[in-house]
Design an enzyme around this catalytic site. Structure first.
Site, short mmCIF file in Angstrom:
data_model
loop_
_atom_site.label_atom_id
_atom_site.label_comp_id
_atom_site.label_asym_id
_atom_site.label_seq_id
_atom_site.Cartn_x
_atom_site.Cartn_y
_atom_site.Cartn_z
N SER A 172 0.82 -1.13 -0.01
CA SER A 172 0.19 0.29 0.07
C SER A 172 1.07 1.28 0.03
O SER A 172 0.43 2.32 -0.22
CB SER A 172 -0.76 0.02 1.16
N CYS B 217 3.05 -6.78 2.28
CA CYS B 217 2.02 -6.12 3.17
C CYS B 217 1.35 -7.10 4.05
O CYS B 217 0.66 -8.13 3.55
CB CYS B 217 1.15 -5.32 2.51
N ASN B 218 1.28 -7.05 5.25
CA ASN B 218 0.70 -8.17 6.14
C ASN B 218 -0.66 -7.91 6.28
O ASN B 218 -1.47 -8.78 6.21
CB ASN B 218 1.27 -7.71 7.64
N THR B 219 -1.24 -6.32 6.07
CA THR B 219 -2.65 -6.25 5.94
C THR B 219 -3.42 -6.86 4.89
O THR B 219 -4.46 -7.28 5.00
CB THR B 219 -2.67 -4.52 6.20
N TYR C 32 -4.03 0.80 4.13
CA TYR C 32 -4.66 -0.26 4.27
C TYR C 32 -5.24 -0.56 5.63
O TYR C 32 -6.36 -1.42 5.64
CB TYR C 32 -3.95 -1.38 3.62
N CYS D 290 4.20 -5.30 10.45
CA CYS D 290 3.85 -4.52 9.12
C CYS D 290 5.18 -4.06 8.41
O CYS D 290 5.88 -3.86 9.16
CB CYS D 290 3.13 -3.06 9.78
N HIS E 104 6.18 -1.58 7.14
CA HIS E 104 6.66 -0.24 7.11
C HIS E 104 7.54 -0.11 8.45
O HIS E 104 8.43 0.57 8.53
CB HIS E 104 5.64 0.79 7.41
N1 DGL Z 1 2.59 -2.03 4.98
C1 DGL Z 1 1.58 -2.66 5.44
C2 DGL Z 1 1.62 -3.83 5.90
O1 DGL Z 1 2.64 -4.79 6.10
C3 DGL Z 1 0.70 -1.79 6.13
C4 DGL Z 1 0.47 -0.19 5.70
C5 DGL Z 1 -1.16 0.28 5.89
O2 DGL Z 1 -1.58 0.26 6.87
O3 DGL Z 1 -1.26 0.48 4.56
O4 DGL Z 1 0.70 -4.29 6.96
#
Ligand code: DGL
Length: 257
Positions: free
Chosen positions: A8, A71-73, A39, A185, A187
């Site tokens: 994201s 991205c985990n989400t 996300y 996450c 990030h």
């Molecule tokens: N990088 C995303 C993750 O690994 C999350 C960032 C978002 O909330 O979009 O979950």
């Protein structure tokens, strides 16, 4: 032979840098759905619909040999849908609960994620399957993903807010303190030095990026041919061409916008 890496935002670069080290012969296309960032706040049905369309379009256009959902989400929600729709392999990024359960000495682990990842059945199932003998605390941070992006772009971030967001990770009960915090996450690894400095005591901050890259390398198989011909690695943003600081940051990761 190319790999599509999706997130994201720019957090997925924490996975991309490991992919780059392990697979320098592959071309990487980094796709960012910044128009929908973050996300973490999205409802599940809407996010599935959005990603389903977006990935279909990206795969059609760039014909990657492998997709990494960095991205985990997103991964904790959409992997079965994507795998049922496309024939190419997908590598997801999901909370590293199993390795954390194997690594803790105190039996207290925390999972620092987005609110979306914390709510997923997928995450609960990981705990049920791999972490029944330890105490797992799930923390859905609402502000850290955006703060990580700001930090990467050298914009000021309020450390008091970061301290507040990570504080619930630290549990001290029955004489046992949290000793492992999963960075769930993509990030968050970019903020880990700040986390270390603000943490009330030292913990093992677990970043699964290298393990994800290894899995991707395994699934990608041998590169068919390695040529001298340069095909640039690119970044694509759903909201259009990003501003100059973002373009420079991405250039540092070998990506052209
Ligand atoms: N990088 C995303 C993750 O690994 C999350 C960032 C978002 O909330 O979009 O979950």
């Amino acid at each position: 032979m190319s790999i599509l890496v999706f997130d994201s935002g720019i957090g997925g670069l924490s996975v991309l840098r490991e992919l780059r080290v392990l697979m320098p012969e592959r071309r990487i296309i980094y796709a960012v759905d910044d128009a929908a960032f973050p996300y973490g706040d999205w409802g599940e049905a809407a996010l599935i619909a959005r990603m389903d369309n977006l990935l279909a379009d990206l795969i059609e256009r760039h014909k990657p040999d492998l997709v990494v959902i960095a991205c985990n989400t997103a991964s904790t929600l959409i992997l079965p849908v994507l795998r049922s729709r496309h024939e190419i392999p997908f590598v997801g990024t999901v909370p590293a609960i199993k390795p954390a359960a194997g690594r803790t000495f105190t039996g207290q682990i925390s999972v620092l994620a987005t609110p979306g990842t914390v709510k997923r059945d997928y995450t609960r199932n990981l705990i049920g399957e791999f972490a029944t003998k330890v105490n797992v605390r799930l923390i859905g941070a609402t502000r850290l993903a955006a703060m990580a992006e700001a930090y990467m772009l050298r914009q000021p971030v309020d450390e008091a807010i970061i301290r507040e967001e990570i504080a619930p990770c630290f549990l001290d009960q029955y004489g046992a303190r949290t000793d492992v915090v999963v960075l769930a996450c993509t990030h968050y690894p970019f903020l880990v030095n700040v986390f270390r400095r603000l943490a009330p005591w030292p913990v093992d901050w677990l970043d699964p990026a290298e393990a994800i890259a290894r899995r991707a390398m395994y699934l990608a198989g041998d590169a068919q041919e390695i040529t001298e011909e340069t095909i640039e690695d690119i970044a694509i943003f759903t909201s259009g061409t990003p501003a100059a600081p973002m373009r420079r940051l991405l250039a540092g990761f070998g990506l052209k916008c």
